[in-house]
Design a protein around this motif. Structure first.
Motif, PDB file in Angstrom:
ATOM      1  N   ALA A 149      21.055 -46.786  39.073  1.00 39.43           N
ATOM      2  CA  ALA A 149      21.132 -45.544  38.299  1.00 39.43           C
ATOM      3  C   ALA A 149      21.772 -44.441  39.138  1.00 39.43           C
ATOM      4  O   ALA A 149      21.411 -44.234  40.291  1.00 39.43           O
TER       5      ALA A 149
ATOM      6  N   ASP B 160      21.404 -46.346  34.447  1.00 42.17           N
ATOM      7  CA  ASP B 160      22.075 -45.329  33.637  1.00 42.17           C
ATOM      8  C   ASP B 160      22.947 -44.431  34.500  1.00 42.17           C
ATOM      9  O   ASP B 160      22.704 -44.265  35.701  1.00 42.17           O
TER      10      ASP B 160
ATOM     11  N   THR C 190      23.934 -40.511  34.612  1.00 45.74           N
ATOM     12  CA  THR C 190      23.624 -39.181  34.100  1.00 45.74           C
ATOM     13  C   THR C 190      24.656 -38.195  34.644  1.00 45.74           C
ATOM     14  O   THR C 190      24.871 -38.129  35.843  1.00 45.74           O
TER      15      THR C 190
ATOM     16  N   VAL D 219      29.579 -48.335  32.455  1.00 43.97           N
ATOM     17  CA  VAL D 219      28.198 -48.724  32.747  1.00 43.97           C
ATOM     18  C   VAL D 219      27.929 -50.129  32.205  1.00 43.97           C
ATOM     19  O   VAL D 219      26.822 -50.646  32.293  1.00 43.97           O
TER      20      VAL D 219
ATOM     21  N   GLY E 203      23.401 -50.060  30.926  1.00 47.76           N
ATOM     22  CA  GLY E 203      22.770 -48.748  30.854  1.00 47.76           C
ATOM     23  C   GLY E 203      23.516 -47.771  29.992  1.00 47.76           C
ATOM     24  O   GLY E 203      24.543 -48.090  29.380  1.00 47.76           O
ATOM     25  N   ALA E 204      22.992 -46.539  29.951  1.00 45.00           N
ATOM     26  CA  ALA E 204      23.509 -45.469  29.114  1.00 45.00           C
ATOM     27  C   ALA E 204      24.277 -44.459  29.949  1.00 45.00           C
ATOM     28  O   ALA E 204      24.098 -44.356  31.163  1.00 45.00           O
ATOM     29  N   VAL E 205      25.129 -43.673  29.274  1.00 44.24           N
ATOM     30  CA  VAL E 205      25.718 -42.468  29.853  1.00 44.24           C
ATOM     31  C   VAL E 205      24.995 -41.289  29.218  1.00 44.24           C
ATOM     32  O   VAL E 205      25.027 -41.113  28.000  1.00 44.24           O
ATOM     33  N   LEU E 206      24.315 -40.486  30.047  1.00 46.64           N
ATOM     34  CA  LEU E 206      23.410 -39.451  29.547  1.00 46.64           C
ATOM     35  C   LEU E 206      23.860 -38.058  29.973  1.00 46.64           C
ATOM     36  O   LEU E 206      24.525 -37.889  30.989  1.00 46.64           O
TER      37      LEU E 206
ATOM     38  N   ALA F 113      29.533 -48.498  27.751  1.00 44.23           N
ATOM     39  CA  ALA F 113      28.099 -48.392  28.059  1.00 44.23           C
ATOM     40  C   ALA F 113      27.290 -48.960  26.910  1.00 44.23           C
ATOM     41  O   ALA F 113      27.829 -49.311  25.853  1.00 44.23           O
ATOM     42  N   THR F 114      25.965 -49.031  27.112  1.00 44.62           N
ATOM     43  CA  THR F 114      25.084 -49.451  26.018  1.00 44.62           C
ATOM     44  C   THR F 114      24.865 -48.308  25.037  1.00 44.62           C
ATOM     45  O   THR F 114      24.674 -48.540  23.851  1.00 44.62           O
ATOM     46  N   SER F 115      24.903 -47.063  25.524  1.00 40.69           N
ATOM     47  CA  SER F 115      24.765 -45.904  24.645  1.00 40.69           C
ATOM     48  C   SER F 115      25.330 -44.683  25.344  1.00 40.69           C
ATOM     49  O   SER F 115      25.521 -44.684  26.556  1.00 40.69           O
TER      50      SER F 115
ATOM     51  N   THR G  27      21.841 -38.892  23.542  1.00 45.80           N
ATOM     52  CA  THR G  27      20.672 -39.261  22.732  1.00 45.80           C
ATOM     53  C   THR G  27      20.681 -38.409  21.470  1.00 45.80           C
ATOM     54  O   THR G  27      21.455 -37.457  21.341  1.00 45.80           O
TER      55      THR G  27
END
Length: 652
Positions: free
Chosen positions: A275, A295, A297, A312, A316-319, A336-338, A341
């Protein structure tokens, strides 16, 4: 004091044993001395020099043409000047090795030191050597090198090294902070292990990877340099946090999780195995970040005019990492996975966006945007400027909101999902193929499509809120218009279509290529309505179906014997060829032209039949007012006219 001038002094097996306070040597050959207590070597000119001392020792001036070995078993070793050009120097002290003057302390080919500490924070040991080996255990070491240096091995607590030339750190093990400053040339790092402590590297040139293993293990790493790593050999790190000030390109490979606290660089390439947080990153070149786990971030990533590529993968996600714009760039590509949010979108200010997302995507764009290609699950996009959706493929619902500018759609595919588009400007067709494929489509905009380029859709259900703007829509299959508020409405549909609720402040034109048109409520007060249908035009509810100034229908049939089409229009033009037409008019009516099979018409006000041609029976009932008939032709079949008022001749 003791002053000795000889050709040689002692031997490797039998040193001269002394117990003196001061020693001066002038030995053309080798000198071996064993001092019983502390000692000051006021001056020594020798070949090889081997000195052991049992107390604090000061080397005021030593000049040797051979190797120099000094061992102090108790106390400190203070070095004023050792000059052993081209030779090896080995210093060992139970206490510290200290700088004894303001000049250069040690000149040699190689220097090996073992002591409790070396130098002071206010007075580093000044050296001019090619190779340095250092062991202070957990003690601090402060060293200043006059030229380039290879630090072959260093074990210390705190390590502070300054160098005026190209420097290589082959192996450093520190239980304290490590600071290395290179004022000229590159800094090559083989291995720095500082556990949870801080490492600070500064180089006038590049900081380079010196081996194939992890280069730096630390709690925090700070680097200032002209460049970092290379495209073929990144600097390998295992650190908790990273701070960078790099004028050129940066290539880093992180073994675990990472926080990039602050980074100023040219090109930036980061690979991380855990991460990762980009708190603040400013780049004057392209940015590439690859994560193999965890993830990503993003607090602030600025690469104005350049591309940003975040990968990613499927891990993982990009947040969003803060409340401000996260990414500023010319183009942004994310795998990425997402992304973002539902409660905290990724904030962007980019020209072009490319997405490959297995899960949900939430993006908030600060200006105009082109979505070049997006593959995602749910897709939620807010934009503050004109936006173009080049190609979007979603396996979830799609929501696009624009606070300024128009929305141009090339291809948006969300099979069996809902699509909602909202913009203060127009929704425009972006190509010559189907623009939107979905289960349902809701559009709020100033207008949709154009008179020369309709908006092409393939949806089951359509809702429109266009205010007084025009809507031009071309549906590839069947359609239910659940709700439509527009100015002009032009709808072409390839199959059975239902108009549940349409309110228009302009003309309405509906063309259905195959199948029936079912009308629930179509209101175009003061305007014309034109319906062209390959199948029947049917009544969709129990209230008035069509309210307009004029109504033109071309269809296979209109209404049924048990459910007439309910209308409130001033003028009717009708063509069902040989099909039956069942009509119920709520007020006065002029039938300008009617070509039908059977015709059944009920009206509540004065009714005029200008021209009626029927191949079936004609039945007209006027519940209030008169009936004026100009021309009725029923091919010899029955005509039934009924009016509460007069039945009048409508022509000469």
């Amino acid at each position: 004091g003791l002053n000795i001038t000889v050709a040689a002094l002692g031997s490797s097996g039998q040193a001269l044993d002394t117990n003196v306070a001061s020693l001066t040597l002038n030995v053309t050959g080798a000198a071996y001395v064993n001092e019983a207590n502390g000692l000051t070597v006021a001056s020594a000119n020798t070949g090889l020099l081997s000195l052991t001392s049992a107390g604090a020792t000061v080397l005021t001036q030593v000049t040797a043409t051979g190797s120099v070995t000094v061992s102090v078993s108790a106390g400190d070793l203070t070095v004023g000047s050792i000059s052993a050009t081209g030779q090896g120097v080995s210093l060992s002290a139970a206490g510290a090795v200290l700088d004894g003057d303001a000049g250069l302390d040690i000149t040699a080919l190689s220097l090996n030191m073992s002591a409790a500490s070396v130098g002071l924070i206010t007075d580093a040991l000044d050296i001019n050597v090619d190779t340095l080996s250092l062991n202070t255990s957990t003690g601090a070491a402060y060293v200043s090198e006059a030229n380039g240096l290879t630090l072959a091995s260093a074990t210390s607590g705190i390590l502070s090294l300054s160098s005026a030339g190209a420097t290589t750190l082959t192996q450093v093990n520190a239980t304290g902070a490590v600071t290395v400053t290179v004022s000229a040339g590159d800094l090559t790092v083989g291995s720095i292990a500082a556990n949870t402590h801080a490492v600070s590297l500064s180089a006038a040139g590049a900081v380079l990877d010196g081996d194939v293993d992890t280069d730096i293990m630390a709690g925090a790493l700070s680097i200032t340099a002209a460049s970092l790593g290379t495209s073929s050999d990144s600097l390998d790190t295992d650190v908790a946090s990273l701070t960078l000030s790099i004028t050129g390109a940066t290539y880093v490979n992180e073994a675990n999780t990472l926080m990039v606290t602050s980074a100023s660089t040219g090109l930036f390439s980061l690979s991380s195995a855990g991460a990762t947080t980009l708190t603040s990153l400013t780049a004057t070149g392209a940015v590439t970040v690859n994560l193999s786990a965890g993830d990503l971030t993003v607090g602030s990533l600025t690469a104005t005019g350049h591309s940003v590529n975040l990968n990613v993968g499927t891990t993982g996600a990009v947040l969003d990492g803060d409340a401000t714009t996260d990414i500023t760039a010319a183009s942004l590509s994310i795998t990425a996975t997402s992304v973002g949010t539902g409660t905290d979108s990724l904030d962007t200010s980019v020209d072009n966006l490319t997405l490959s997302i297995t899960g949900e995507t939430y993006v908030n764009q600060a200006s105009a945007l082109t979505v070049v290609n997006a593959s995602t699950g749910l897709f939620s996009l807010s934009s503050a400027g004109a936006t173009s959706l080049g190609k979007v493929a979603a396996t979830g619902a799609v929501t696009v909101n624009l606070s300024a500018g128009s929305l141009t759609v090339g291809s948006l595919t969300a099979v069996n999902q809902a699509v909602s588009l909202s913009t203060v400007g127009a929704v425009i067709d972006g190509d010559d193929t189907i623009d939107i494929t979905a289960a349902s489509l809701s559009i709020t905009a100033a207008s949709v499509g154009g008179s020369t380029d309709a908006f092409d859709i393939n949806v089951d259900t359509l809702s429109l809120n266009i205010g007084s703007g025009a809507a031009y829509v071309n549906e590839a299959s069947g359609l239910t218009v659940a709700s439509a508020t527009t100015g002009i409405l032009s709808l072409t549909s390839a199959d059975a279509t239902t108009l549940t609720l349409v309110a228009a402040t302009g003309a309405v034109t509906v063309n259905v290529g195959t199948g029936a048109l079912t009308v629930g409520s179509l209101t175009a007060t003061g305007h014309s309505v034109s319906l062209t249908v390959a199948g029947a035009v049917l009544d969709g509810d129990t209230t008035t179906d069509i309210t307009a100034e004029s109504l033109s229908i071309t269809a296979a049939s209109v209404g049924t014997s048990t459910d007439a089409l309910d209308m409130s229009v001033a003028t009717l033009t009708l063509n069902t060829t040989a099909g039956a037409a069942y009509l119920n008019e709520a007020s006065a009516l002029t039938v300008a032209s009617s070509t039908t099979g059977l015709l059944s018409l009920s009206a509540v006000g004065d009714t005029t039949l200008t021209q009626v041609n029927a191949t079936g029976h004609v039945t007209v009932n006027v519940g209030a007012g008169s009936l004026t008939a100009a021309s009725i032709s029923a091919a010899g079949l029955a005509v039934s006219l009924s009016a509460s008022g007069a039945i009048l001749d409508g022509d000469a």
